[in-house]
Each structure stands twice: as C-alpha cells, then as structure tokens.
Design a protein around this motif. Structure first.
Motif, short mmCIF file in Angstrom:
data_model
loop_
_atom_site.label_atom_id
_atom_site.label_comp_id
_atom_site.label_asym_id
_atom_site.label_seq_id
_atom_site.Cartn_x
_atom_site.Cartn_y
_atom_site.Cartn_z
N GLY A 97 0.90 -1.23 0.01
CA GLY A 97 0.01 -0.08 -0.23
C GLY A 97 0.76 1.27 -0.02
N ARG A 98 0.96 1.99 1.16
CA ARG A 98 1.83 2.97 1.25
C ARG A 98 3.17 2.67 1.69
NH1 ARG A 98 -1.40 5.38 -2.05
NH2 ARG A 98 -3.21 6.78 -1.21
N LEU A 99 4.16 3.56 1.31
CA LEU A 99 5.53 3.23 1.87
C LEU A 99 6.20 4.72 2.01
CD1 LEU A 99 7.90 1.54 2.68
CD2 LEU A 99 8.68 1.76 0.30
N ALA A 100 6.57 5.13 3.18
CA ALA A 100 7.04 6.45 3.26
C ALA A 100 8.35 6.28 4.31
CB ALA A 100 5.88 7.32 3.71
N VAL A 101 9.26 6.92 3.84
CA VAL A 101 10.35 6.97 4.66
C VAL A 101 10.77 8.72 4.97
CG1 VAL A 101 13.06 6.41 4.79
CG2 VAL A 101 11.55 4.91 3.65
N THR A 102 11.05 9.05 6.20
CA THR A 102 11.29 10.52 6.55
C THR A 102 12.59 11.01 5.38
OG1 THR A 102 12.73 9.99 8.17
CG2 THR A 102 10.64 10.46 8.51
N ARG A 103 12.63 12.07 5.51
CA ARG A 103 13.78 12.70 4.58
C ARG A 103 14.85 12.24 5.07
NH1 ARG A 103 9.94 16.61 3.18
NH2 ARG A 103 9.68 16.99 1.00
N GLN A 104 15.23 12.46 6.41
CA GLN A 104 16.46 12.37 7.10
C GLN A 104 16.90 10.72 6.91
OE1 GLN A 104 13.75 13.48 8.31
NE2 GLN A 104 13.98 15.23 9.68
N ALA A 105 15.94 9.87 6.67
CA ALA A 105 16.34 8.44 6.61
C ALA A 105 16.43 8.13 5.30
CB ALA A 105 15.31 7.76 7.39
N ARG A 106 16.13 8.80 4.11
CA ARG A 106 16.32 8.63 2.75
C ARG A 106 17.74 8.48 2.45
NH1 ARG A 106 11.58 12.79 0.76
NH2 ARG A 106 9.90 11.61 1.74
N GLY A 107 17.96 7.56 1.54
CA GLY A 107 19.39 6.93 1.04
C GLY A 107 20.14 6.16 2.02
N LEU A 108 19.65 5.70 3.09
CA LEU A 108 20.08 4.94 3.99
C LEU A 108 19.83 3.47 3.94
CD1 LEU A 108 19.86 7.15 7.33
CD2 LEU A 108 21.85 6.88 5.88
N GLY A 109 19.01 3.16 3.07
CA GLY A 109 18.67 2.03 2.76
C GLY A 109 17.44 1.32 3.51
N VAL A 110 16.71 2.23 4.23
CA VAL A 110 15.45 2.04 4.94
C VAL A 110 14.42 1.52 4.23
CG1 VAL A 110 13.85 2.85 6.69
CG2 VAL A 110 16.19 3.62 6.77
N GLY A 111 14.15 2.09 3.15
CA GLY A 111 13.14 1.79 2.13
C GLY A 111 13.07 0.26 1.42
N ALA A 112 14.29 0.36 1.08
CA ALA A 112 14.62 -0.96 0.31
C ALA A 112 14.36 -2.08 1.44
CB ALA A 112 16.14 -1.03 -0.32
N ALA A 113 14.93 -1.78 2.62
CA ALA A 113 14.97 -3.04 3.60
C ALA A 113 13.32 -3.26 3.84
CB ALA A 113 15.58 -2.60 4.77
N LEU A 114 12.40 -2.17 4.06
CA LEU A 114 10.99 -2.41 4.21
C LEU A 114 10.36 -3.03 3.15
CD1 LEU A 114 10.10 1.17 5.78
CD2 LEU A 114 10.08 -0.98 6.99
#
Length: 85
Positions: free
Chosen positions: A11-28
């Motif tokens: 559904g919806r996936l969001a990562v805070t600006r501060q966490a972007r580029g750290l691999g958080v979204g890909a891990a989720l």
C-alpha cells in the motif's frame, strides 16, 4: 491486486527525508516481499508515484499500464515476481 489471489499488495511506503538514502525503504520492501513469499504469494503489486519509479525498478519492479492520478499525484502500477517459500 485486482482479484489476483497469488499477489500481495504494497500500500503506502514512506521514509522520512532524514532516513532517505540509508537503505530503509529498500529494507522495508524486502521485508514485505519475504513475508509475502512466506505466505505463499508469487508477486507483489504496488502503485508508485512516478517520481519513485526508479527506486522500485532498482528493486526489480516493472511498471505496466498507463499513468493514473491518485490523490492528485501521477502513479504507475508496478509488479515484482517473487519466489514462494
């Protein structure tokens, strides 16, 4: 999605600006795929904002169908085939 009982839907996936580029979204996304495979699903579908297509493409998702608006933002449908566990 759309009645396909072998595909999960992200559904919806969001990562805070501060966490972007750290691999958080890909891990989720990978965690969702692993759970979908554990449940016996063979694909994951999602609707990506068009500016995020590259992110999902790097994770193996393929866009299909025309662009469409969702909440006034252009989106494309995407799918990734996954292996069932």
């Amino acid at each position: 999605t759309g009645g396909d009982l072998t595909a999960g839907s992200l559904g919806r996936l969001a990562v805070t600006r501060q966490a972007r580029g750290l691999g958080v979204g890909a891990a989720l996304v990978r965690a969702i795929e692993e759970e979908a495979a554990r449940l016996g699903l063979t694909a994951v579908d999602l609707h990506a904002q068009t500016h995020a297509l590259g992110f999902y493409e790097r994770l193996g998702y393929v866009a299909y169908g025309p662009e469409f608006p969702d909440a006034g933002i252009p989106h494309r449908a995407m799918r990734r085939e996954i292996g069932a566990a």
